[in-house]
Design a protein around this motif. Structure first.
Motif, mmCIF file in Angstrom:
data_model
loop_
_atom_site.group_PDB
_atom_site.id
_atom_site.type_symbol
_atom_site.label_atom_id
_atom_site.label_comp_id
_atom_site.label_asym_id
_atom_site.label_seq_id
_atom_site.Cartn_x
_atom_site.Cartn_y
_atom_site.Cartn_z
ATOM 1 N N MET A 1 0.838 -1.212 0.000
ATOM 2 C CA MET A 1 0.000 0.000 0.000
ATOM 3 C C MET A 1 0.877 1.269 0.000
ATOM 4 O O MET A 1 1.824 1.339 0.766
ATOM 5 C CB MET A 1 -0.880 -0.004 1.257
ATOM 6 N N SER A 2 0.572 2.191 -0.874
ATOM 7 C CA SER A 2 1.292 3.475 -0.883
ATOM 8 C C SER A 2 0.332 4.593 -0.508
ATOM 9 O O SER A 2 -0.866 4.492 -0.764
ATOM 10 C CB SER A 2 1.850 3.777 -2.270
ATOM 11 N N TYR A 3 0.864 5.610 0.079
ATOM 12 C CA TYR A 3 0.040 6.789 0.381
ATOM 13 C C TYR A 3 0.934 8.016 0.436
ATOM 14 O O TYR A 3 2.166 7.906 0.465
ATOM 15 C CB TYR A 3 -0.721 6.602 1.704
ATOM 16 N N ASP A 4 0.327 9.185 0.425
ATOM 17 C CA ASP A 4 1.089 10.425 0.552
ATOM 18 C C ASP A 4 1.058 10.873 2.009
ATOM 19 O O ASP A 4 -0.024 11.050 2.576
ATOM 20 C CB ASP A 4 0.495 11.526 -0.331
ATOM 21 N N ALA A 5 2.248 11.025 2.596
ATOM 22 C CA ALA A 5 2.319 11.428 4.004
ATOM 23 C C ALA A 5 2.681 12.903 4.095
ATOM 24 O O ALA A 5 3.323 13.459 3.203
ATOM 25 C CB ALA A 5 3.386 10.597 4.719
ATOM 26 N N LYS A 6 2.271 13.485 5.199
ATOM 27 C CA LYS A 6 2.674 14.873 5.471
ATOM 28 C C LYS A 6 3.892 14.838 6.376
ATOM 29 O O LYS A 6 3.840 14.266 7.468
ATOM 30 C CB LYS A 6 1.538 15.633 6.145
ATOM 31 N N PHE A 7 4.969 15.420 5.900
ATOM 32 C CA PHE A 7 6.213 15.494 6.673
ATOM 33 C C PHE A 7 6.532 16.946 6.982
ATOM 34 O O PHE A 7 6.259 17.840 6.183
ATOM 35 C CB PHE A 7 7.374 14.882 5.877
ATOM 36 N N ARG A 8 7.120 17.147 8.135
ATOM 37 C CA ARG A 8 7.558 18.485 8.526
ATOM 38 C C ARG A 8 9.008 18.303 8.985
ATOM 39 O O ARG A 8 9.263 17.573 9.947
ATOM 40 C CB ARG A 8 6.664 18.950 9.663
ATOM 41 N N VAL A 9 9.927 18.912 8.272
ATOM 42 C CA VAL A 9 11.348 18.667 8.539
ATOM 43 C C VAL A 9 12.030 19.983 8.873
ATOM 44 O O VAL A 9 11.827 20.995 8.187
ATOM 45 C CB VAL A 9 12.031 18.020 7.304
ATOM 46 N N TRP A 10 12.860 19.943 9.904
ATOM 47 C CA TRP A 10 13.583 21.161 10.306
ATOM 48 C C TRP A 10 14.722 21.418 9.321
ATOM 49 O O TRP A 10 15.533 20.525 9.044
ATOM 50 C CB TRP A 10 14.131 21.022 11.729
ATOM 51 N N ARG A 11 14.757 22.615 8.763
ATOM 52 C CA ARG A 11 15.838 23.007 7.856
ATOM 53 C C ARG A 11 16.522 24.240 8.428
ATOM 54 O O ARG A 11 15.851 25.177 8.865
ATOM 55 C CB ARG A 11 15.287 23.384 6.461
ATOM 56 N N GLY A 12 17.836 24.244 8.434
ATOM 57 C CA GLY A 12 18.536 25.424 8.921
ATOM 58 C C GLY A 12 19.960 25.068 9.297
ATOM 59 O O GLY A 12 20.476 23.989 8.955
ATOM 60 N N ASP A 13 20.607 25.980 10.006
ATOM 61 C CA ASP A 13 21.978 25.744 10.444
ATOM 62 C C ASP A 13 22.175 26.398 11.811
ATOM 63 O O ASP A 13 21.196 26.743 12.478
ATOM 64 C CB ASP A 13 22.986 26.266 9.402
ATOM 65 N N ALA A 14 23.443 26.614 12.191
ATOM 66 C CA ALA A 14 23.723 27.150 13.520
ATOM 67 C C ALA A 14 23.111 28.533 13.735
ATOM 68 O O ALA A 14 22.852 28.952 14.867
ATOM 69 C CB ALA A 14 25.246 27.194 13.732
ATOM 70 N N GLU A 15 22.857 29.237 12.650
ATOM 71 C CA GLU A 15 22.289 30.585 12.753
ATOM 72 C C GLU A 15 20.788 30.567 13.056
ATOM 73 O O GLU A 15 20.222 31.546 13.528
ATOM 74 C CB GLU A 15 22.492 31.355 11.431
ATOM 75 N N GLY A 16 20.130 29.458 12.712
ATOM 76 C CA GLY A 16 18.685 29.367 12.929
ATOM 77 C C GLY A 16 18.016 28.624 11.791
ATOM 78 O O GLY A 16 18.671 28.267 10.801
ATOM 79 N N GLY A 17 16.726 28.385 11.926
ATOM 80 C CA GLY A 17 16.032 27.650 10.878
ATOM 81 C C GLY A 17 14.565 27.510 11.223
ATOM 82 O O GLY A 17 14.088 28.119 12.184
ATOM 83 N N SER A 18 13.842 26.698 10.420
ATOM 84 C CA SER A 18 12.416 26.529 10.682
ATOM 85 C C SER A 18 11.944 25.195 10.105
ATOM 86 O O SER A 18 12.672 24.536 9.347
ATOM 87 C CB SER A 18 11.638 27.680 10.039
ATOM 88 N N LEU A 19 10.724 24.837 10.443
ATOM 89 C CA LEU A 19 10.150 23.595 9.926
ATOM 90 C C LEU A 19 9.626 23.833 8.519
ATOM 91 O O LEU A 19 8.988 24.865 8.250
ATOM 92 C CB LEU A 19 9.013 23.136 10.842
ATOM 93 N N GLN A 20 9.893 22.872 7.639
ATOM 94 C CA GLN A 20 9.419 22.998 6.257
ATOM 95 C C GLN A 20 8.458 21.841 5.977
ATOM 96 O O GLN A 20 8.737 20.695 6.348
ATOM 97 C CB GLN A 20 10.629 22.937 5.323
ATOM 98 N N ASP A 21 7.342 22.129 5.357
ATOM 99 C CA ASP A 21 6.315 21.104 5.092
ATOM 100 C C ASP A 21 6.531 20.426 3.747
ATOM 101 O O ASP A 21 6.888 21.072 2.759
ATOM 102 C CB ASP A 21 4.919 21.747 5.107
#
Ligand code: SF4
Ligand code: F3S
Ligand code: FES
Length: 248
Positions: A1-21
């Motif tokens: 079975m395949s499906y589309d999942a919603k992922f939220r991944v943190w992107r950034g570096d030592a300076e800061g970053g945010s979650l990307q959907d």
């Protein structure tokens, strides 16, 4: 079975970053690391993740999934419902290098500070004898893959950056305990456990044991016995008298 999942991944570096959907395909039998690799292949080619074995043995792919410290390669997508948002963030206790990759050198520094195995000076090769129960104790601790998830989860350093100097963390207190309980190790590691490696900071929350992918009973088999040894020494009247008489 395949499906589309919603992922939220943190992107950034030592300076800061945010979650990307992201919305990303998931197939039967896949683990979170497969999905991160699919994101790299299809939507975010510069997404940084550290991994090596994809078999739960190298300890490289440690991160946090929905806030829980986990190995990405051992976290099955079937753990989550198909409509659940899966949030992947870097280990919080260590400085971020980029995206999901953290700088874990804190752990290597602590490892270097522990005096190595110290057998009696007159023991020759071939004369090392141990009882089976002592061998088994060491073997449990030696299953450690150095993923540092226990180090990441322990509140003593997770919530208090300023404790990092004084506290070695569960993985390395376990190493001190292993050597202290080793029948052929003659170094006395009780004072160093308490004074140099911060055993007293551990208040036995057992979170380290809960996240260990090797199911090592860190708290029950290493930290609590080590605490008992330290206490025995402190309240042993002979030791107390000896300390009074001979300590400067
Ligand atoms: Fe990882 Fe367990 Fe070793 Fe801690 S004791 S570093 S959680 S394998
Ligand atoms: Fe930390 Fe484990 Fe002790 S999580 S407080 S080292 S029992
Ligand atoms: Fe080796 Fe996950 S890639 S433990």
């Amino acid at each position: 079975m395949s499906y589309d999942a919603k992922f939220r991944v943190w992107r950034g570096d030592a300076e800061g970053g945010s979650l990307q959907d992201f919305t990303v395909e998931v197939n039967e039998g896949e683990v979170v690391l497969d999905i991160i690799h699919r994101l790299q292949a299809t939507q975010a080619s510069d997404l940084a993740v550290r991994w090596n074995c994809k078999a739960g043995k190298c300890g490289s792919c440690s991160a946090e999934v929905n806030g829980r410290p986990r190995l990405l390669c051992m976290t099955r997508m079937s753990t989550f419902t198909t409509d659940e948002v899966v949030t992947v963030t870097p280990m919080r206790t260590f400085p971020v290098i980029r995206d999901l990759v953290t700088d874990v050198s804190f752990n290597y520094e602590k490892a270097r500070q522990i005096p190595s195995f110290t057998p009696p000076a007159d023991l020759k090769p071939g004369e090392y004898r141990m009882q089976q129960k002592d061998v088994e104790r060491s073997q449990e601790f030696r299953k450690c893959i150095e993923c540092f998830l226990c180090q990441d989860t322990c509140h003593v350093v997770r919530d208090h950056e300023d404790n990092k100097n004084a506290f070695a963390g569960p993985r390395f207190l376990m190493r001190v305990a292993e050597l202290e309980m080793h029948p052929l190790d003659v170094a006395d590691r009780r004072d160093m456990a308490q004074e140099d490696f911060g055993l007293g900071y551990c208040n036995i929350t057992k979170c380290c044991t809960e996240v260990c992918p090797e199911h090592i009973k860190i708290t029950d088999n290493a930290l609590i016995p080590m605490k008992e040894r330290v206490v025995d020494r402190k309240y042993d009247p002979i030791v107390w008298l000896g300390n009074k008489l001979f300590r400067r």
